[in-house]
Scaffold this motif. Sequence first.
Motif, PDB file in Angstrom:
ATOM      1  N   GLU A   1       0.830  -1.207   0.000  1.00 49.35           N
ATOM      2  CA  GLU A   1       0.000   0.000   0.000  1.00 49.35           C
ATOM      3  C   GLU A   1       0.863   1.256   0.000  1.00 49.35           C
ATOM      4  O   GLU A   1       2.006   1.256   0.448  1.00 49.35           O
ATOM      5  CB  GLU A   1      -0.911   0.020   1.237  1.00 49.35           C
ATOM      6  CG  GLU A   1      -0.168   0.163   2.552  1.00 49.35           C
ATOM      7  CD  GLU A   1      -1.092   0.511   3.714  1.00 49.35           C
ATOM      8  OE1 GLU A   1      -2.051   1.275   3.507  1.00 49.35           O
ATOM      9  OE2 GLU A   1      -0.825   0.027   4.823  1.00 49.35           O
ATOM     10  N   GLY A   2       0.316   2.331  -0.521  1.00 60.23           N
ATOM     11  CA  GLY A   2       1.038   3.604  -0.574  1.00 60.23           C
ATOM     12  C   GLY A   2       0.134   4.688  -1.120  1.00 60.23           C
ATOM     13  O   GLY A   2      -1.092   4.519  -1.216  1.00 60.23           O
ATOM     14  N   THR A   3       0.721   5.781  -1.518  1.00 56.78           N
ATOM     15  CA  THR A   3      -0.058   6.905  -2.013  1.00 56.78           C
ATOM     16  C   THR A   3      -0.878   6.533  -3.244  1.00 56.78           C
ATOM     17  O   THR A   3      -2.059   6.872  -3.356  1.00 56.78           O
ATOM     18  CB  THR A   3       0.871   8.087  -2.347  1.00 56.78           C
ATOM     19  OG1 THR A   3       1.609   8.455  -1.178  1.00 56.78           O
ATOM     20  CG2 THR A   3       0.072   9.290  -2.823  1.00 56.78           C
ATOM     21  N   ALA A   4      -0.249   5.811  -4.169  1.00 56.48           N
ATOM     22  CA  ALA A   4      -0.940   5.461  -5.418  1.00 56.48           C
ATOM     23  C   ALA A   4      -2.158   4.575  -5.154  1.00 56.48           C
ATOM     24  O   ALA A   4      -3.238   4.791  -5.724  1.00 56.48           O
ATOM     25  CB  ALA A   4       0.029   4.761  -6.368  1.00 56.48           C
ATOM     26  N   SER A   5      -2.005   3.566  -4.280  1.00 58.05           N
ATOM     27  CA  SER A   5      -3.128   2.666  -4.001  1.00 58.05           C
ATOM     28  C   SER A   5      -4.238   3.398  -3.247  1.00 58.05           C
ATOM     29  O   SER A   5      -5.427   3.148  -3.475  1.00 58.05           O
ATOM     30  CB  SER A   5      -2.654   1.460  -3.197  1.00 58.05           C
ATOM     31  OG  SER A   5      -2.102   1.849  -1.953  1.00 58.05           O
ATOM     32  N   SER A   6      -3.862   4.321  -2.339  1.00 55.47           N
ATOM     33  CA  SER A   6      -4.868   5.086  -1.603  1.00 55.47           C
ATOM     34  C   SER A   6      -5.688   5.958  -2.551  1.00 55.47           C
ATOM     35  O   SER A   6      -6.918   6.010  -2.472  1.00 55.47           O
ATOM     36  CB  SER A   6      -4.196   5.968  -0.544  1.00 55.47           C
ATOM     37  OG  SER A   6      -3.480   5.170   0.377  1.00 55.47           O
ATOM     38  N   LEU A   7      -5.011   6.630  -3.468  1.00 50.96           N
ATOM     39  CA  LEU A   7      -5.709   7.477  -4.431  1.00 50.96           C
ATOM     40  C   LEU A   7      -6.554   6.657  -5.392  1.00 50.96           C
ATOM     41  O   LEU A   7      -7.630   7.088  -5.818  1.00 50.96           O
ATOM     42  CB  LEU A   7      -4.694   8.326  -5.200  1.00 50.96           C
ATOM     43  CG  LEU A   7      -3.956   9.384  -4.377  1.00 50.96           C
ATOM     44  CD1 LEU A   7      -2.914  10.095  -5.234  1.00 50.96           C
ATOM     45  CD2 LEU A   7      -4.932  10.396  -3.785  1.00 50.96           C
TER      46      LEU A   7
ATOM     47  N   ARG B   1      -2.354   6.270  10.785  1.00 48.85           N
ATOM     48  CA  ARG B   1      -1.322   7.314  10.723  1.00 48.85           C
ATOM     49  C   ARG B   1      -0.176   6.925   9.786  1.00 48.85           C
ATOM     50  O   ARG B   1       0.971   7.292  10.010  1.00 48.85           O
ATOM     51  CB  ARG B   1      -0.775   7.574  12.125  1.00 48.85           C
ATOM     52  CG  ARG B   1      -1.808   8.062  13.128  1.00 48.85           C
ATOM     53  CD  ARG B   1      -2.279   9.461  12.845  1.00 48.85           C
ATOM     54  NE  ARG B   1      -1.222  10.445  12.945  1.00 48.85           N
ATOM     55  CZ  ARG B   1      -1.420  11.745  12.803  1.00 48.85           C
ATOM     56  NH1 ARG B   1      -2.627  12.217  12.543  1.00 48.85           N
ATOM     57  NH2 ARG B   1      -0.408  12.594  12.915  1.00 48.85           N
ATOM     58  N   GLY B   2      -0.482   6.193   8.739  1.00 42.00           N
ATOM     59  CA  GLY B   2       0.544   5.775   7.782  1.00 42.00           C
ATOM     60  C   GLY B   2       1.247   6.956   7.145  1.00 42.00           C
ATOM     61  O   GLY B   2       0.672   8.038   6.981  1.00 42.00           O
ATOM     62  N   SER B   3       2.517   6.754   6.751  1.00 38.91           N
ATOM     63  CA  SER B   3       3.319   7.854   6.216  1.00 38.91           C
ATOM     64  C   SER B   3       2.804   8.352   4.876  1.00 38.91           C
ATOM     65  O   SER B   3       3.168   9.450   4.445  1.00 38.91           O
ATOM     66  CB  SER B   3       4.779   7.403   6.078  1.00 38.91           C
ATOM     67  OG  SER B   3       4.879   6.292   5.202  1.00 38.91           O
ATOM     68  N   HIS B   4       1.981   7.546   4.164  1.00 40.42           N
ATOM     69  CA  HIS B   4       1.422   8.019   2.904  1.00 40.42           C
ATOM     70  C   HIS B   4       0.155   8.854   3.127  1.00 40.42           C
ATOM     71  O   HIS B   4      -0.414   9.381   2.173  1.00 40.42           O
ATOM     72  CB  HIS B   4       1.126   6.852   1.955  1.00 40.42           C
ATOM     73  CG  HIS B   4       0.333   5.750   2.574  1.00 40.42           C
ATOM     74  ND1 HIS B   4       0.861   4.904   3.515  1.00 40.42           N
ATOM     75  CD2 HIS B   4      -0.950   5.354   2.384  1.00 40.42           C
ATOM     76  CE1 HIS B   4      -0.065   4.027   3.887  1.00 40.42           C
ATOM     77  NE2 HIS B   4      -1.159   4.285   3.222  1.00 40.42           N
ATOM     78  N   TYR B   5      -0.294   8.965   4.384  1.00 44.03           N
ATOM     79  CA  TYR B   5      -1.406   9.843   4.737  1.00 44.03           C
ATOM     80  C   TYR B   5      -0.945  11.078   5.515  1.00 44.03           C
ATOM     81  O   TYR B   5      -1.497  12.159   5.366  1.00 44.03           O
ATOM     82  CB  TYR B   5      -2.441   9.102   5.588  1.00 44.03           C
ATOM     83  CG  TYR B   5      -3.152   7.980   4.901  1.00 44.03           C
ATOM     84  CD1 TYR B   5      -3.971   8.215   3.799  1.00 44.03           C
ATOM     85  CD2 TYR B   5      -3.035   6.670   5.363  1.00 44.03           C
ATOM     86  CE1 TYR B   5      -4.643   7.181   3.174  1.00 44.03           C
ATOM     87  CE2 TYR B   5      -3.705   5.629   4.745  1.00 44.03           C
ATOM     88  CZ  TYR B   5      -4.512   5.885   3.653  1.00 44.03           C
ATOM     89  OH  TYR B   5      -5.172   4.868   3.042  1.00 44.03           O
ATOM     90  N   PHE B   6       0.044  10.881   6.386  1.00 41.22           N
ATOM     91  CA  PHE B   6       0.481  11.952   7.285  1.00 41.22           C
ATOM     92  C   PHE B   6       2.000  12.100   7.235  1.00 41.22           C
ATOM     93  O   PHE B   6       2.710  11.147   6.925  1.00 41.22           O
ATOM     94  CB  PHE B   6       0.076  11.653   8.738  1.00 41.22           C
ATOM     95  CG  PHE B   6      -1.401  11.623   8.973  1.00 41.22           C
ATOM     96  CD1 PHE B   6      -2.086  12.772   9.348  1.00 41.22           C
ATOM     97  CD2 PHE B   6      -2.126  10.443   8.817  1.00 41.22           C
ATOM     98  CE1 PHE B   6      -3.449  12.745   9.572  1.00 41.22           C
ATOM     99  CE2 PHE B   6      -3.484  10.402   9.044  1.00 41.22           C
ATOM    100  CZ  PHE B   6      -4.149  11.563   9.419  1.00 41.22           C
ATOM    101  N   VAL B   7       2.470  13.286   7.569  1.00 40.64           N
ATOM    102  CA  VAL B   7       3.908  13.507   7.720  1.00 40.64           C
ATOM    103  C   VAL B   7       4.339  12.890   9.046  1.00 40.64           C
ATOM    104  O   VAL B   7       3.816  13.243  10.107  1.00 40.64           O
ATOM    105  CB  VAL B   7       4.247  15.011   7.714  1.00 40.64           C
ATOM    106  CG1 VAL B   7       5.726  15.221   8.008  1.00 40.64           C
ATOM    107  CG2 VAL B   7       3.881  15.629   6.375  1.00 40.64           C
ATOM    108  N   THR B   8       5.269  11.945   8.987  1.00 43.75           N
ATOM    109  CA  THR B   8       5.774  11.295  10.189  1.00 43.75           C
ATOM    110  C   THR B   8       7.216  11.730  10.396  1.00 43.75           C
ATOM    111  O   THR B   8       8.101  11.358   9.625  1.00 43.75           O
ATOM    112  CB  THR B   8       5.698   9.760  10.050  1.00 43.75           C
ATOM    113  OG1 THR B   8       6.346   9.375   8.838  1.00 43.75           O
ATOM    114  CG2 THR B   8       4.250   9.306   9.978  1.00 43.75           C
TER     115      THR B   8
END
Length: 213
Positions: free
Chosen positions: A169-175, A195-202
């Motif tokens: 999972e990542g930004t591409a799959s979320s979008l 709170r995954g890093s592809h949703y929020f700044v960690t």
Amino acid sequence: MQIYLGRSERSELSQMEAAELLGISERTFRRWRDRHQEFGVSGLDDRRLAPSLRRAPAAEIERMLGLYRDLYRGFTVQHFHEQLRKRHKYVLGYTVTKLHLQRAGLVVQAKTRSAHRKKRPRRPMVGMMLHQDASTHAWLPGEARAYDLVVTMEDATSALYSAFLVDQEGTASSLQGLREVVASHSLFCSLYTDRGSHYFVTPKRVAKCRRRR
């Protein structure tokens, strides 16, 4: 306002849900509820230019405390307040009653649950929130390789709107999941995720990436 107050009193909506539908905070909704209980429809009028109606008569407070000691000891504040209004022509609000009962030591203030143990209530209407999450597992029969199952669902009903497998999972799959939902169900109001890093700044992840450079 009166419609949502009525639905809240009938337990059709929680206070949080009613407040969100009105676009106000839960605390503000409780204040409006108490004013409505004390003063009826007139309690919902704009009071910014009016004198305060919050001063509870001392004699009425003493009468209320006496009734609790003599007739209703052990009742919950909610049940006691209902009996006061039904049987004793009591007009003061629930919050005022509770505060004076607590100050008199007749009821104990409930302990506040820690934030991480509070159950998040579902949204009351479809379209108010989507819930997106991913789970890693060997989903395909006969194949030991693990994939991430990315799921996007309706928070109010748990209806499944989008689900597919990806290597990770990542930004591409979320979008992609959001794109599928919007294409088939139109726009939504908000998105609930972890709170995954592809949703929020960690910060830890950012610092780690900078060290690698």
